[in-house]
Design a protein around this motif. Structure first.
Motif, PDB file in Angstrom:
ATOM      1  N   ARG A 195      14.663  24.819  -7.989  1.00 52.31           N
ATOM      2  CA  ARG A 195      15.549  24.014  -8.976  1.00 52.31           C
ATOM      3  C   ARG A 195      16.609  25.347  -9.637  1.00 52.31           C
ATOM      4  O   ARG A 195      17.609  25.259  -9.762  1.00 52.31           O
ATOM      5  CB  ARG A 195      15.049  23.204  -9.906  1.00 52.31           C
ATOM      6  CG  ARG A 195      15.876  22.712 -11.044  1.00 52.31           C
ATOM      7  CD  ARG A 195      16.819  21.448 -10.286  1.00 52.31           C
ATOM      8  NE  ARG A 195      16.321  20.339  -9.499  1.00 52.31           N
ATOM      9  CZ  ARG A 195      15.567  19.228  -9.672  1.00 52.31           C
ATOM     10  NH1 ARG A 195      15.562  19.011 -11.155  1.00 52.31           N
ATOM     11  NH2 ARG A 195      15.039  18.534  -9.049  1.00 52.31           N
ATOM     12  N   ASN A 196      15.824  26.320 -10.210  1.00 55.51           N
ATOM     13  CA  ASN A 196      16.360  27.100 -11.238  1.00 55.51           C
ATOM     14  C   ASN A 196      16.714  28.563 -10.575  1.00 55.51           C
ATOM     15  O   ASN A 196      17.296  29.449 -11.114  1.00 55.51           O
ATOM     16  CB  ASN A 196      15.549  27.510 -12.403  1.00 55.51           C
ATOM     17  CG  ASN A 196      15.420  25.995 -13.343  1.00 55.51           C
ATOM     18  OD1 ASN A 196      16.466  25.277 -12.969  1.00 55.51           O
ATOM     19  ND2 ASN A 196      14.384  25.736 -13.856  1.00 55.51           N
ATOM     20  N   MET A 226      22.321  22.359  -9.809  1.00 53.16           N
ATOM     21  CA  MET A 226      21.144  23.273  -9.736  1.00 53.16           C
ATOM     22  C   MET A 226      21.497  24.835 -10.332  1.00 53.16           C
ATOM     23  O   MET A 226      22.342  25.505  -9.707  1.00 53.16           O
ATOM     24  CB  MET A 226      20.853  23.530  -8.332  1.00 53.16           C
ATOM     25  CG  MET A 226      20.047  22.371  -7.929  1.00 53.16           C
ATOM     26  SD  MET A 226      19.940  22.391  -5.939  1.00 53.16           S
ATOM     27  CE  MET A 226      19.028  23.749  -5.695  1.00 53.16           C
ATOM     28  N   MET A 227      20.938  24.901 -11.568  1.00 53.49           N
ATOM     29  CA  MET A 227      21.105  26.378 -12.232  1.00 53.49           C
ATOM     30  C   MET A 227      19.939  26.712 -13.206  1.00 53.49           C
ATOM     31  O   MET A 227      19.229  25.886 -13.429  1.00 53.49           O
ATOM     32  CB  MET A 227      22.347  25.953 -13.220  1.00 53.49           C
ATOM     33  CG  MET A 227      23.614  25.467 -12.716  1.00 53.49           C
ATOM     34  SD  MET A 227      25.021  25.039 -14.052  1.00 53.49           S
ATOM     35  CE  MET A 227      24.441  23.509 -14.734  1.00 53.49           C
ATOM     36  N   PRO A 228      20.008  27.951 -13.322  1.00 56.68           N
ATOM     37  CA  PRO A 228      18.874  28.229 -13.895  1.00 56.68           C
ATOM     38  C   PRO A 228      19.091  28.163 -15.473  1.00 56.68           C
ATOM     39  O   PRO A 228      20.042  27.409 -15.958  1.00 56.68           O
ATOM     40  CB  PRO A 228      18.716  29.795 -13.777  1.00 56.68           C
ATOM     41  CG  PRO A 228      20.129  30.203 -13.237  1.00 56.68           C
ATOM     42  CD  PRO A 228      20.651  29.132 -12.698  1.00 56.68           C
ATOM     43  N   PHE A 242      21.254  18.424 -14.795  1.00 53.89           N
ATOM     44  CA  PHE A 242      20.402  17.219 -15.341  1.00 53.89           C
ATOM     45  C   PHE A 242      20.206  17.305 -16.571  1.00 53.89           C
ATOM     46  O   PHE A 242      20.359  16.250 -17.251  1.00 53.89           O
ATOM     47  CB  PHE A 242      19.145  17.016 -14.236  1.00 53.89           C
ATOM     48  CG  PHE A 242      19.389  16.790 -12.801  1.00 53.89           C
ATOM     49  CD1 PHE A 242      19.762  15.624 -12.384  1.00 53.89           C
ATOM     50  CD2 PHE A 242      19.418  17.998 -11.930  1.00 53.89           C
ATOM     51  CE1 PHE A 242      20.128  15.518 -10.956  1.00 53.89           C
ATOM     52  CE2 PHE A 242      19.442  17.860 -10.732  1.00 53.89           C
ATOM     53  CZ  PHE A 242      19.908  16.608 -10.130  1.00 53.89           C
ATOM     54  N   ALA A 293      26.432  21.436  -4.459  1.00 54.95           N
ATOM     55  CA  ALA A 293      26.235  21.734  -3.172  1.00 54.95           C
ATOM     56  C   ALA A 293      24.783  20.898  -2.611  1.00 54.95           C
ATOM     57  O   ALA A 293      24.544  20.979  -1.704  1.00 54.95           O
ATOM     58  CB  ALA A 293      26.276  23.059  -2.885  1.00 54.95           C
TER      59      ALA A 293
END
Lengths: 804, 90
Positions: free
Chosen positions: A756-757, B57-59, B64, B86
């Motif tokens: 996810r990250n 989708m990100m760090p 979400f 994506a």
């Protein structure tokens, strides 16, 4: 003088006297009994001496009350035969009188005469008794003898029993007699075999047989003789339903005598029963005679039984000989057939002309002749038992049959051998069955020994009776170690969670009681307590409808399970990879597409007025994404190459210190946004033989990872070396890797944390490890979750073969 | 309606740059945030943009989590958000 005669009483009445003859004392005393002590005659008898009483009322010896009602005043009393008194004779006087010597002498003479008369009478009656006795003895002995003779010569049991009954009935003077066999059928009822004597059999035909009643029982049980004066007054009589005594129409029985007939072995063969319509007809003598006869009857019956058995056994033997398909042969002392051998001819088809002499040898199978002849020669030379086996012509099947021959020498009185008699038994069926059994056994053994499946057989108690070598290998115990033990207790006693596994719960052991085949997978226990997965099929063995055991096939599926898990893991990793790959590949595509679309729109909208610098900018940015894509695709190609073992190293002398420094310089654009401070401790001039581009790839991967997972904390890149090896370490203070994940992260498509990250294929560490190991080095990791990780790469400075 | 401010939230700098240039070429004002947390901080310290383009989708903070935070904040709830991702199965 009045006389009287008194007799001493007999038996229990010894103390009394009674008056036999009396002509003076009158009816008063006649027939009366007095205690011996209550009269003078009693005194004379008891004291065995005469007594003269002058005054009965004055003499102290006289109990005067007895005389009070009489006239007697004086008396004289003389015992008759004083040595064994039979009575006394007395004279009485009504007046007081002293007996004179003459009177005494006279009375004594009378007494003596009386004694002599008594003596004579006694002697006469004794003689008559003896004579009578002798006569009866003679008659009885005669009867017993004649009966004994008749019995001894009579071997037919039915006739014998009739003779016994007839003679015994005569002997005891019974109106009728009967013999009943003590045979009880399976319902506990008496058997119908009996004989009747004295009356026609029909008189009893409609009555049931004597049963084991209170009256008859003792006789059939052999408890002794029952002799009754009047059977109907016996307490045992009439105790049993339905008749409670004799049935209506039964001949009247009053006197009753029953004698058991017992064999030498002590078994009660039956009973002799006698009856008479008048009472008291059977005396002690009758009883004695009948018992004697019963003894003889028993012996005769025993003999008859033996004879019957002998006759039956003879009949059996004859029918056996007649029915046998085997051969009985006789030869002379040398072994030659000198008379025709019909059974030999029937078996072999050799007619007399062919089998006479030593022609019989020709009927043997050629291969067996030497062996049979050797056995024969040996027997003939030492006269011992002849035994041989082989094959002989068999006419009915027109082939050869296996036989077993045995013979013994018959000898003359001087011990020399007269000839031989023997048998030849057809054992062909047995031999063939044995042969077939051996073949099947060899097949079974071959199958069992070479099977890769473990095969176990258990008996009805679930104990091991057979295991093949594969089974022994699988369980790690030899058959000897667990033979006869419940297999469950040996290899299936504990579940993988350590709890006991009761046999009742075990599907393998339920196959037998439930009579159904069980299949499945389970976990067995090794000798050392470790567990291994197996696939099993347990089938109940039923013989004649009765469950007798279980046969179990077992396959160790450890490797299958491992392969299955590896496959499952690989599929999962591939799916994860595909999902990551699609994301990773799309990541540069998005800006690439946007840049190119933007350029197209600019060109369309502004056309020639567009500055060339703007176009260059756009195209440069697009090209950067293409480079990124290219790098990703190259990584995928690396994976494919490494997987197929096609990694080719281009080894050259490389300045490792310079390589690390260059890599860090190239990564500078990534370092800044990561927030990590990167410091270095790089030894100068470390030169090793390796593939420059691949090693650069490793350094880049490790540093990129440190930046990616380093949480913006400082990163240290170090390079040290000694004469043989260089050690590169990359230390971060980031999220760290858990113990469980440490091994996994060097796998393909694996990352310690969820996708996810963090972006990336998850290929970096796997590729790095493959590359380092290909160059003969190794890569490892020290890490603590939440504290940071140190990746350490050790490389030989001079190339060796890849580490294995 | 050219002239408005649009917040571009994506962890990939190249993506943000391409989107920003496209928007600016069309006359919008584009503001960048590298993750959900940066976006949240921007929104709480600036006037509301007319639109948020959000990657998922990100760090640091994913799209979400960002959406969850925004829904809990009454002052931010009315902001229009367009999800641009994506991830095939987002």
């Amino acid at each position: 003088m009045r006389r009287r005669h008194v007799r001493p009483p007999r038996g229990r009445e010894d103390d009394h006297v009674y008056y036999k003859e009396e002509n003076a004392i009158g009816p008063l005393w006649k027939g009366r009994r007095f205690p011996a002590s209550a009269c003078i005659s009693g005194w004379a008898i008891q004291n065995r001496q005469p007594v003269a009483i002058e005054d009965v009322y004055a003499d102290p010896r006289v109990p005067c009350e007895a005389y009070e009602p009489t006239f007697v005043k004086s008396l004289l009393m003389i015992p008759i035969r004083p040595t064994d008194p039979v009575g006394a004779i007395g004279a009485h006087w009504a007046t007081k009188h002293r007996a004179t010597p003459l009177e005494q002498e006279l009375l004594q003479a009378v007494a003596d005469a009386a004694a002599t008369a008594v003596q004579n009478a006694e002697l006469w009656s004794a003689r008559a008794r003896v004579e009578d006795e002798l006569r009866r003895h003679a008659r009885a002995t005669e009867t017993l003898l004649s009966v004994g003779n008749a019995l001894a010569s009579e071997l037919e049991q039915e006739k014998l029993v009739q003779v016994i009954t007839d003679e015994a009935t005569k002997l005891c003077g019974a109106e009728f007699g009967a013999f009943f066999f003590n045979v009880i059928n399976e319902r506990g009822e008496s058997y119908t075999l009996y004989t009747i004597s004295g009356v026609p059999r029909e008189k009893f035909a409609k009555f049931p047989l004597p049963r084991n009643t209170a009256l008859f029982g003792p006789t059939f049980r052999g408890e002794g003789v029952v002799r009754l004066t009047d059977v109907t007054k016996d307490p045992r009589y009439g105790k049993n339903p339905p008749y409670h005594g004799m049935p209506n129409g039964h001949l009247p029985v009053c006197s009753y005598l029953a004698v058991p007939v017992k064999s030498r072995g002590g078994r009660t063969l039956g009973g002799l029963f006698f009856g008479h319509s008048r009472e008291g007809m059977f005396t002690e003598e009758h009883e004695r005679l009948t018992v004697g006869l019963a003894g003889q009857a028993a012996i005769a019956l025993d003999n008859a039984g033996l004879y019957k058995e002998l006759r039956e056994s003879e009949e059996r033997y004859r029918s056996l000989v007649a029915a046998t398909t085997n051969v009985v042969w006789t030869t002379d002392a040398s072994g030659a057939f000198v008379v025709p051998q019909p059974s030999w001819e029937a078996f072999t088809g050799q007619p007399w002309e062919e089998h006479r002499g030593f022609g019989w040898v020709d009927a043997l199978h050629a291969d067996d002749r030497p062996c049979v002849q050797a056995a024969w020669n040996k027997a003939v030379s030492d006269g011992a038992l002849y035994e041989s086996h082989g094959r002989v012509r068999h006419a009915p099947s027109q082939g050869y049959h296996h036989f077993e021959a045995k013979g013994v020498a018959t000898r003359n009185t001087d011990g020399s051998i007269r000839g031989w008699i023997g048998t030849l038994v057809d054992v062909d069926a047995r031999e063939r069955a044995e042969e077939a059994r051996r073949r099947v056994q060899v097949q079974m053994e071959t199958i069992a020994s070479n099977a890769t499946l473990g095969l176990f057989m258990l008996d009805a108690r679930q104990c091991l009776t057979f295991v093949n070598p594969a089974g022994e290998r699988i369980m790690g115990f030899s058959f000897a170690e667990c033979h006869g033990r419940p297999l469950h207790d040996v290899i299936h006693h504990t579940r993988p969670d350590g709890t006991p596994y009761p046999m009742e719960d075990c599907p393998i052991d339920r196959a037998l009681p439930e009579l159904s085949q069980m299949q499945g997978e389970d976990v067995f226990v090794r000798r050392d307590g470790s567990f291994y997965p197996v696939a099993f099929t347990a089938s109940p063995i039923v013989e004649g409808g009765r469950p007798v055991g279980t046969v179990i096939e077992v396959r160790d599926i450890t490797e299958e399970k491992r392969a299955e898990k590896a496959l499952r893991d690989a599929i999962r990793a591939r799916d994860v990879f595909l999902s990551i790959a699609s994301h990773e590949l799309r990541t540069p595509l998005t800006p690439l597409t946007l840049q190119l679309q933007g350029l197209v729109r600019m060109l369309q909208r502004d056309g020639e007025s567009l500055e060339s610098q703007t176009i260059v900018d756009k195209v440069t940015k697009a090209a950067k994404q293409v480079t990124h894509l290219d790098r990703l695709v190259k990584g995928l190609l690396d994976v494919s190459r490494l997987t197929e073992d096609r990694l080719v190293l281009e080894v050259e002398a490389v300045d490792l210190s310079q390589l690390v420094a260059d890599a860090l310089e190239r990564l500078r654009p990534d370092i800044e946004p990561s927030g990590c401070q990167v410091s270095t401790e790089i030894a100068a001039g470390v030169v090793g033989m390796c593939d420059r581009l691949r090693l650069d790839q490793v350094v880049t991967n490790l540093v990129t990872n440190a930046l990616k997972y380093g949480r913006g904390k400082p990163v240290l890149v170090a390079l040290q070396a000694d004469a043989e090896r260089a050690v590169l370490s990359v230390q971060d203070h980031g999220i760290g890797v858990s113990v469980e994940d440490r091994r996994r992260i060097f796998g393909r498509f694996e990352r310690a944390v969820s996708d996810r990250n963090y972006s990336g294929f998850g290929l970096g560490l796997w590729i790095s490890r493959q590359v380092v190991e290909a160059m003969g080095g190794k890569i490892d990791l020290e890490s603590q979750l939440g504290v940071g990780s140190t990746f350490r790469v050790e490389l030989p400075l001079k190339p060796r073969g890849p580490q294995t | 309606m050219p002239g408005g401010t649009i917040l571009v939230v994506d962890d990939e700098a190249d993506v943000r740059e391409a989107i920003r240039e496209t928007l600016e070429y069309d006359g919008y004002m584009a503001v960048e945030a590298a993750n959900g947390l940066e976006a949240l901080q921007y929104l709480r310290n600036h006037p509301a943009p007319c639109l948020v383009l959000l990657d998922l989708m990100m760090p640091v903070m994913s799209g979400f989590d960002f959406l969850h935070e925004v829904s809990r904040d009454a002052t931010l709830r009315s902001i229009s958000i367009l999800i641009v991702s994506a991830a095939a199965k987002a």
